[in-house]
Design a protein around this motif. Structure first.
Motif, PDB file in Angstrom:
ATOM      1  N   VAL A 189      -3.346  -1.712  -9.327  1.00 26.70           N
ATOM      2  CA  VAL A 189      -3.926  -3.062  -9.158  1.00 26.70           C
ATOM      3  C   VAL A 189      -4.279  -3.308  -7.701  1.00 26.70           C
ATOM      4  O   VAL A 189      -5.342  -3.869  -7.395  1.00 26.70           O
ATOM      5  N   ARG A 190      -3.447  -2.859  -6.785  1.00 23.02           N
ATOM      6  CA  ARG A 190      -3.757  -3.021  -5.359  1.00 23.02           C
ATOM      7  C   ARG A 190      -4.986  -2.222  -4.957  1.00 23.02           C
ATOM      8  O   ARG A 190      -5.809  -2.678  -4.182  1.00 23.02           O
ATOM      9  N   GLY A 191      -5.115  -1.009  -5.517  1.00 19.46           N
ATOM     10  CA  GLY A 191      -6.274  -0.190  -5.184  1.00 19.46           C
ATOM     11  C   GLY A 191      -7.566  -0.799  -5.700  1.00 19.46           C
ATOM     12  O   GLY A 191      -8.606  -0.723  -5.064  1.00 19.46           O
ATOM     13  N   LYS A 192      -7.520  -1.439  -6.881  1.00 24.48           N
ATOM     14  CA  LYS A 192      -8.726  -2.081  -7.403  1.00 24.48           C
ATOM     15  C   LYS A 192      -9.054  -3.353  -6.657  1.00 24.48           C
ATOM     16  O   LYS A 192     -10.209  -3.755  -6.542  1.00 24.48           O
TER      17      LYS A 192
END
Length: 197
Positions: A189-192
């Motif tokens: 989720v952080r990468g997206k």
């Protein structure tokens, strides 16, 4: 009247052969010149995901064998079959409950590691059931179905330490796998959420 001369003219020296010139080699055709004259650069193999390059330039892909992924029902069947096999080994060793309990620990660990992520809770449930199923042939019975059931309950009470130990190991591994799954989801989720600059 003058008479024509009968003298032969002197022989003229023969012309000298031309100096040696370098022999010109015929040029190859354009198609062959482009293919044979200039060597084509070698293409490097594409490295897949997870591949590493060594010092000599060769690519090496780590060999990773994935473990089995069992469903909830498959986990229960696996644990029960393994404990029945452990019961047979214990009977061959003279009804050794110690050997049976020692074999129960790795079975519980494998059940917790091989169950698929969607059925993680099946491993802690299947472990004690498999322990009771495998303990039935080792239990002392007074005769009849009711007497055999009483013998199984008595054996469970006497050897509850192995039961709690294997079940606790399965619970711990399932909890560890759940934590890892939660961290991976949070990292995804952080990468997206990051926008490229």
């Amino acid at each position: 009247m003058e008479q024509p001369s009968t003298r032969r003219p002197p022989d003229r020296p023969s012309p000298r052969p031309p100096a040696d010139r370098p022999v010109r080699r015929p040029l190859p055709p354009q198609g062959a010149q482009g293919g044979a004259g200039r060597p084509r650069p070698q293409r490097r193999p594409r490295t897949g995901q997870g591949a590493t390059r060594t010092a000599s330039g060769a690519t090496r892909t780590p060999s990773r064998v994935p473990g089995p992924r069992l469903t909830g029902l498959g986990t229960g069947l696996f644990a029960a079959a393994a404990m029945l096999l452990a019961s047979g080994l214990a009977l061959a060793a003279g009804s050794s409950v110690l050997l049976y309990g020692l074999l129960f620990l790795p079975v519980s660990v494998l059940a917790a590691l091989w169950v698929r992520p969607a059925d993680l809770l099946a491993a802690p449930v299947a472990a004690p059931i498999a322990f009771a199923v495998g303990l039935a042939p080792l239990a002392e019975s007074e005769g009849g179905l009711a007497g055999h059931a009483v013998g199984v309950v008595t054996a469970l009470a006497l050897h509850a330490g192995w039961l709690y130990g294997g079940t606790a190991a399965a619970v711990a591994l399932v909890g560890w796998r759940k934590v890892r799954m939660a961290r991976r989801r949070a990292a995804a989720v952080r990468g997206k959420g990051r926008t490229p600059r």
